[in-house]
Write a protein that holds these residues in place. Structure first.
Motif, PDB file in Angstrom:
ATOM      1  N   LYS A   1      26.932  -9.971  99.549  1.00  0.00           N
ATOM      2  CA  LYS A   1      26.883 -10.002  98.093  1.00  0.00           C
ATOM      3  C   LYS A   1      27.395 -11.355  97.606  1.00  0.00           C
ATOM      4  CE  LYS A   1      26.999  -8.530  93.764  1.00  0.00           C
ATOM      5  NZ  LYS A   1      27.221  -9.880  93.212  1.00  0.00           N
TER       6      LYS A   1
ATOM      7  N   SER B   1      31.366 -12.645  95.710  1.00  0.00           N
ATOM      8  CA  SER B   1      32.348 -11.616  96.073  1.00  0.00           C
ATOM      9  C   SER B   1      33.687 -12.235  96.495  1.00  0.00           C
ATOM     10  CB  SER B   1      31.777 -10.718  97.172  1.00  0.00           C
ATOM     11  OG  SER B   1      31.373 -11.503  98.265  1.00  0.00           O
TER      12      SER B   1
ATOM     13  N   LYS C   1      34.312 -14.921  98.461  1.00  0.00           N
ATOM     14  CA  LYS C   1      34.412 -15.472  99.830  1.00  0.00           C
ATOM     15  C   LYS C   1      35.031 -16.875  99.845  1.00  0.00           C
ATOM     16  CE  LYS C   1      29.939 -15.034 100.365  1.00  0.00           C
ATOM     17  NZ  LYS C   1      29.604 -14.204  99.195  1.00  0.00           N
TER      18      LYS C   1
ATOM     19  N   ASP D   1      27.448 -22.541 103.502  1.00  0.00           N
ATOM     20  CA  ASP D   1      26.697 -22.223 102.279  1.00  0.00           C
ATOM     21  C   ASP D   1      25.999 -23.492 101.784  1.00  0.00           C
ATOM     22  OD1 ASP D   1      25.818 -21.542  99.761  1.00  0.00           O
ATOM     23  OD2 ASP D   1      27.623 -20.383  99.261  1.00  0.00           O
TER      24      ASP D   1
ATOM     25  N   ASN E   1      30.194 -24.974  98.072  1.00  0.00           N
ATOM     26  CA  ASN E   1      31.357 -24.826  97.183  1.00  0.00           C
ATOM     27  C   ASN E   1      32.678 -25.134  97.883  1.00  0.00           C
ATOM     28  OD1 ASN E   1      30.314 -21.992  95.121  1.00  0.00           O
ATOM     29  ND2 ASN E   1      29.972 -24.173  94.908  1.00  0.00           N
TER      30      ASN E   1
ATOM     31  N   LYS F   1      40.264  -9.167  93.183  1.00  0.00           N
ATOM     32  CA  LYS F   1      40.193  -8.923  91.725  1.00  0.00           C
ATOM     33  C   LYS F   1      40.732  -7.525  91.410  1.00  0.00           C
ATOM     34  CE  LYS F   1      36.460 -12.194  90.943  1.00  0.00           C
ATOM     35  NZ  LYS F   1      35.127 -12.465  90.372  1.00  0.00           N
TER      36      LYS F   1
ATOM     37  N   ILE G   1      44.184  -8.812  96.577  1.00  0.00           N
ATOM     38  CA  ILE G   1      44.283 -10.044  95.790  1.00  0.00           C
ATOM     39  C   ILE G   1      44.059  -9.699  94.313  1.00  0.00           C
ATOM     40  CG2 ILE G   1      43.363 -12.362  95.423  1.00  0.00           C
ATOM     41  CD1 ILE G   1      44.727 -11.960  98.154  1.00  0.00           C
ATOM     42  N   PRO G   2      45.034 -10.001  93.469  1.00  0.00           N
ATOM     43  CA  PRO G   2      44.865  -9.683  92.050  1.00  0.00           C
ATOM     44  C   PRO G   2      43.866 -10.623  91.374  1.00  0.00           C
ATOM     45  CG  PRO G   2      46.983 -10.757  92.419  1.00  0.00           C
ATOM     46  CD  PRO G   2      46.345 -10.595  93.771  1.00  0.00           C
ATOM     47  N   ASP G   3      43.413 -10.207  90.217  1.00  0.00           N
ATOM     48  CA  ASP G   3      42.555 -11.057  89.402  1.00  0.00           C
ATOM     49  C   ASP G   3      43.469 -11.993  88.613  1.00  0.00           C
ATOM     50  OD1 ASP G   3      39.684 -11.211  88.094  1.00  0.00           O
ATOM     51  OD2 ASP G   3      41.159 -11.352  86.485  1.00  0.00           O
TER      52      ASP G   3
ATOM     53  N   TYR H   1      43.743 -18.239  90.492  1.00  0.00           N
ATOM     54  CA  TYR H   1      42.742 -18.219  91.565  1.00  0.00           C
ATOM     55  C   TYR H   1      41.388 -18.699  91.017  1.00  0.00           C
ATOM     56  CZ  TYR H   1      46.050 -15.248  94.145  1.00  0.00           C
ATOM     57  OH  TYR H   1      47.151 -14.760  94.786  1.00  0.00           O
ATOM     58  N   ALA H   2      41.029 -18.155  89.853  1.00  0.00           N
ATOM     59  CA  ALA H   2      39.717 -18.485  89.282  1.00  0.00           C
ATOM     60  C   ALA H   2      39.592 -19.971  88.971  1.00  0.00           C
ATOM     61  CB  ALA H   2      39.480 -17.660  88.020  1.00  0.00           C
TER      62      ALA H   2
HETATM   63  N1  ATP Z   1      41.305 -13.358  92.804  1.00  0.00           N
HETATM   64  C1  ATP Z   1      40.500 -13.877  91.858  1.00  0.00           C
HETATM   65  N2  ATP Z   1      40.836 -13.748  90.556  1.00  0.00           N
HETATM   66  C2  ATP Z   1      40.036 -14.222  89.580  1.00  0.00           C
HETATM   67  N3  ATP Z   1      38.881 -14.863  89.803  1.00  0.00           N
HETATM   68  C3  ATP Z   1      38.506 -15.032  91.077  1.00  0.00           C
HETATM   69  C4  ATP Z   1      39.294 -14.553  92.170  1.00  0.00           C
HETATM   70  N4  ATP Z   1      38.666 -14.883  93.318  1.00  0.00           N
HETATM   71  C5  ATP Z   1      37.538 -15.519  92.969  1.00  0.00           C
HETATM   72  N5  ATP Z   1      37.432 -15.615  91.633  1.00  0.00           N
HETATM   73  C6  ATP Z   1      36.307 -16.183  90.866  1.00  0.00           C
HETATM   74  O1  ATP Z   1      35.164 -15.351  91.114  1.00  0.00           O
HETATM   75  C7  ATP Z   1      34.000 -16.135  91.206  1.00  0.00           C
HETATM   76  C8  ATP Z   1      33.321 -15.897  92.563  1.00  0.00           C
HETATM   77  O2  ATP Z   1      34.200 -16.366  93.578  1.00  0.00           O
HETATM   78  P1  ATP Z   1      33.665 -17.191  94.828  1.00  0.00           P
HETATM   79  O3  ATP Z   1      32.868 -18.360  94.407  1.00  0.00           O
HETATM   80  O4  ATP Z   1      34.851 -17.433  95.692  1.00  0.00           O
HETATM   81  O5  ATP Z   1      32.695 -16.089  95.473  1.00  0.00           O
HETATM   82  P2  ATP Z   1      31.678 -16.281  96.701  1.00  0.00           P
HETATM   83  O6  ATP Z   1      31.612 -14.968  97.370  1.00  0.00           O
HETATM   84  O7  ATP Z   1      32.070 -17.450  97.507  1.00  0.00           O
HETATM   85  O8  ATP Z   1      30.317 -16.589  95.938  1.00  0.00           O
HETATM   86  P3  ATP Z   1      28.948 -17.091  96.645  1.00  0.00           P
HETATM   87  O9  ATP Z   1      28.362 -15.900  97.319  1.00  0.00           O
HETATM   88  O10 ATP Z   1      28.139 -17.551  95.463  1.00  0.00           O
HETATM   89  O11 ATP Z   1      29.308 -18.187  97.582  1.00  0.00           O
HETATM   90  C9  ATP Z   1      34.438 -17.581  90.989  1.00  0.00           C
HETATM   91  O12 ATP Z   1      34.253 -17.894  89.625  1.00  0.00           O
HETATM   92  C10 ATP Z   1      35.905 -17.556  91.349  1.00  0.00           C
HETATM   93  O13 ATP Z   1      36.639 -18.547  90.677  1.00  0.00           O
END
Ligand code: ATP
Ligand code: MG
Length: 273
Positions: free
Chosen positions: A25, A28, A30, A54, A58, A154, A181-183, A187-188
């Protein structure tokens, strides 16, 4: 954190230096997990390399944007180059593999070349719906040879859904990371910055459990039984409540938990004035 000692069948033969972060997904969390774990290892003075599988890159952008590339090695890879890159990097120390969403072939390779796998997810319906696709790959490849876990992220944004998902996963015997892991804005908004990791940051406990290789934390079964009891007490229909209380009593790990469920069952059957 107290973790149970792994029973014999859970002693994993592989070394644990290569950690893949996988979930089919997209979005999510990662990359967030991958970069925070890499930063923790870096702060400890461990040599650490981030393999960015990826095409969006990122993780690489994050490390470079934060000016950390001298302290966290970064290699961008595709399907053809991942294996060699992981093999080279693992000779020097820890390796974190960040994989893309929506690309089975990359997830497959990440799980194949890693020693340990973390599947981060928030408890949103789409993520829950797609989880089986990721679990199929992970279970197929890992069998009993490599440890893997789901990490709930989150968590504070959706507390009741997080609890429901934890119950669902525990009920299915899925290994979980004990910490969630909290939201949080920090982190964001950490992208392209050096992540702030306080002494009690939950990512530290995530790394601890992953490194320990212990799949089921101490209290896993107890926590599951407690969730079942809590859920049973939220039911108002007497038959549904009784069935749920029986399930909670069955899942109880000790006399105190069994007695608590039994007390509520007795109250349910007590004659009303
Ligand atoms: N613990 C958290 N609290 C708040 N926001 C978060 C947290 N972890 C990640 N995010 C935010 O959620 C979004 C998705 O996170 P991330 O890019 O790490 O996901 P991903 O699984 O790597 O996505 P992709 O599949 O597109 O590579 C981003 O905007 C990130 O800043
Ligand atoms: Mg990503």
């Amino acid at each position: 954190m107290t973790l149970t000692n792994p029973p014999a069948q859970q002693m994993f033969p592989t070394r644990g230096n290569v950690i893949a972060v996988v979930n089919l997904k997209g979005g999510s969390t990662k990359t967030n997990v991958a970069v925070h774990l890499a930063t923790l290892l870096m702060e400890r003075g461990e040599p650490v390399h981030l393999i960015d599988a990826d095409p969006n890159a990122n993780a690489a952008q994050w490390v470079e944007g934060a000016g950390l590339q001298d302290r966290i090695g970064v290699t961008r890879v595709d399907n053809l180059t991942m294996k060699a890159a992981v093999e080279t990097a693992r000779r020097y120390g820890y390796v974190i593999i960040d994989t893309p969403g929506n690309q089975d072939s990359m997830a497959f390779r990440g799980v194949t070349y890693a020693d340990r796998i973390v599947i981060p997810m928030a408890p949103t319906p789409q993520e829950v719906d797609l989880l089986n696709a990721t679990l199929d790959i992970v279970q197929d490849i890992c069998g009993d040879t490599k440890p893997w876990w789901v990490l709930l992220t989150k968590a504070t944004k959706y507390p009741s859904e997080t609890k429901r998902l934890a119950r669902l996963l525990m009920g299915a015997g899925t290994p979980l990371i004990e910490a969630q892991i909290p939201d949080l804005k920090r982190y964001a908004f950490a992208f392209q910055e050096l992540p702030e990791l306080s002494e009690d940051d939950p990512y530290r406990r995530v790394l601890e459990q992953v490194q320990s290789g212990v799949r089921f934390f101490d209290g896993y079964a107890r926590q599951y039984a407690a969730i079942l009891l809590e859920d049973a007490l939220a039911l108002t229909d007497p038959d549904e409540r009784a069935a749920a209380l029986h399930a909670a009593a069955q899942a109880a790990v000790d006399d105190a938990q069994r007695a608590a469920a039994q007390r509520h069952l007795n109250a349910l059957h007590a004659p009303t004035e």
